[in-house]
Design an enzyme around this catalytic site. Sequence first.
Site, short mmCIF file in Angstrom:
data_model
loop_
_atom_site.label_atom_id
_atom_site.label_comp_id
_atom_site.label_asym_id
_atom_site.label_seq_id
_atom_site.Cartn_x
_atom_site.Cartn_y
_atom_site.Cartn_z
N ARG A 149 0.83 -1.22 0.00
CA ARG A 149 0.00 0.00 0.00
C ARG A 149 0.86 1.26 0.00
O ARG A 149 0.43 2.31 0.47
CB ARG A 149 -0.95 0.01 1.20
CG ARG A 149 -0.27 -0.17 2.55
CD ARG A 149 -1.29 -0.07 3.66
NE ARG A 149 -0.71 -0.36 4.96
CZ ARG A 149 -1.35 -0.20 6.12
NH1 ARG A 149 -2.59 0.27 6.11
NH2 ARG A 149 -0.79 -0.50 7.25
N LYS A 196 2.06 6.30 1.60
CA LYS A 196 1.51 5.10 2.24
C LYS A 196 -0.01 5.22 2.28
O LYS A 196 -0.55 6.18 2.83
CB LYS A 196 2.05 4.94 3.65
CG LYS A 196 1.52 3.70 4.37
CD LYS A 196 2.12 3.55 5.74
CE LYS A 196 1.57 2.33 6.46
NZ LYS A 196 2.15 2.18 7.82
N ARG A 236 5.72 9.62 3.57
CA ARG A 236 6.89 9.25 4.37
C ARG A 236 8.17 9.76 3.70
O ARG A 236 8.24 9.83 2.47
CB ARG A 236 6.97 7.73 4.53
CG ARG A 236 5.79 7.15 5.26
CD ARG A 236 6.13 5.79 5.83
NE ARG A 236 5.82 4.70 4.92
CZ ARG A 236 5.80 3.41 5.30
NH1 ARG A 236 6.11 3.08 6.52
NH2 ARG A 236 5.49 2.48 4.44
N ASP A 253 10.91 -7.68 7.51
CA ASP A 253 10.53 -6.74 6.45
C ASP A 253 10.25 -5.35 6.99
O ASP A 253 10.01 -4.41 6.22
CB ASP A 253 9.32 -7.26 5.67
CG ASP A 253 8.12 -7.50 6.56
OD1 ASP A 253 8.18 -8.42 7.40
OD2 ASP A 253 7.10 -6.79 6.42
N ASN A 254 10.30 -5.19 8.32
CA ASN A 254 10.13 -3.88 8.94
C ASN A 254 11.42 -3.38 9.57
O ASN A 254 11.39 -2.51 10.45
CB ASN A 254 9.03 -3.93 10.01
CG ASN A 254 7.66 -4.15 9.42
OD1 ASN A 254 7.42 -3.83 8.26
ND2 ASN A 254 6.75 -4.69 10.21
N ASP A 300 8.01 1.83 9.59
CA ASP A 300 6.73 1.13 9.62
C ASP A 300 6.05 1.21 10.98
O ASP A 300 6.08 0.28 11.77
CB ASP A 300 6.89 -0.34 9.19
CG ASP A 300 6.85 -0.49 7.69
OD1 ASP A 300 6.64 0.53 7.00
OD2 ASP A 300 7.04 -1.61 7.19
#
EC number: 2.7.7.-
Length: 523
Positions: free
Chosen positions: A117, A136, A199, A275-276, A285
């Site tokens: 997203r 985002k 972001r 993944d963060n 994130d």
Amino acid sequence: MSFSPSNALQAEPGDALSMDEVTAAIDIDRPDAFVQLGTRFLTRLPAAPVPDPYLVAVSADAARQLGIDPALAHEPAFAEFFAGNPTRDWPAQKLPYATVYSGHQFGVWAGQLGDGRAIGLGEIESGGRRFELQLKGAGRTPYSRMGDGRAVLRSSIREFLCSEAMHHLGIPTTRALTVIGSDLPVRRESIETSAIVTRVSESFVRFGHFEHFYSNDRVDDLKALADHVIDRFYPQCCEADDPYLALLGEVMNRTADLMADWQAVGFCHGVMNTDNMSILGLTIDYGPFGFIDGFNAHHVCNHSDTQGRYAYSRQPQVGYWNLFCLAQALVPLFGQQYPEEGRAERVIEDAQRVLEGFKTRFAPALEARFRAKLGLTDPREGDEKLANALLEVMHANRADFTLTFRNLAKMSKADASSDAPVRDLFVDRAAFDTWAADYRKRLADDSRSDEERAAAMNRVNPKYVLRNHLAEQAIRQAKEKDFSEVERLLHVLSRPFDEQPEFHAYAGLPPDWASDLEVSCSS
């Protein structure tokens, strides 16, 4: 002096970009930009437009860092652009992109993930630095899986406020330029409205990007990604015998320091999946997160984390585990300087040696932060024990984390009656008194006056953090299209170490109703 939102949007003297210049300045196709890695790493696609976008909030400080006049936020074109609604079709050379990555989620291999997203708009150069802008909540991408690609107003406000709060606390983080809202309905637990956060970061590359290419045995792509990161962000690694091992070492150091930063302010991330995890050692994130109120070393801020994997006390260990995953992904690149015979064994030994450096980096970093929080200068034997003893008493009494450390600055070396502001946070006063006596003995070795020590402590112990109930109050008003509390809270959090007596209520204990607040992965 009361806060005026309009004052926050005043531009500083100097050159600032107009809206047309902003859109022209965002360059997606620089020679060494991430997008140049090609279609194996990303998909280029437009954002999905939202109807009637409107400004929810803008960080004037982040805007100025990007060379953007904050007053532009009042122009309709600002909301349209940062909602992902171009005034005309996206030209091919400006088409945004979503990246592919994989990762471990809650300790389990999740396979392919990606920007489900979020889309990258490109880079803007300001002050000799280059920053990527990412929307985002901009709609579905090829990596959305079963999701709708949208973000909702409440989670967008939380990410916006916490990104900026962490920056002003001095903790490495992605930043947030703006939140744009729309009445487009989005279904979560209930029907909510849509929002898009812009972001800002020098890079959004994650550990999971490397895991993706390793797991698919695409070594050439893995090398291309590593070379990109080294060339752009860690050029000093080029001088090492093994540049890729040196890269692991640099990321390890930054990650260890970040874990120490989080622990020192009582911050819980909530979804420390690989993944963060940022390859630059940034907080990234902001989904479920929280600053601890009443201290519980085992506090879990994510209601979805039923096993407590990402509890406050486990964050350093999880950071270390995630680094192992990154090291495994980089293994095919290690040891190119070694002969083939025996190379595998030497590579494993090298990687383990680098990873062991996490412990020797993290422990002193954490000790240094807590020593400063206690107002201690030169390290002395017993300082670590003293800090741990305080945390144990805080845990047993659920003493407020932020207020405890802030009020310690009011304690006098000689006068125990000065203990009241912090002592009153503990139900077991006798237990605190026992610790305070040891603390006062340690302070006797400090040549500084009480006033000098207090000033130093107040520079590292914030008075204001983004407590859940403060964010919730701002969100509730925002749902009624009243964004004044978001602006006011942003203003307060931009000066977390200052007294700001006119906003003293924002530093108080949370109300009873706040204990029922829950934050989950849908947040």
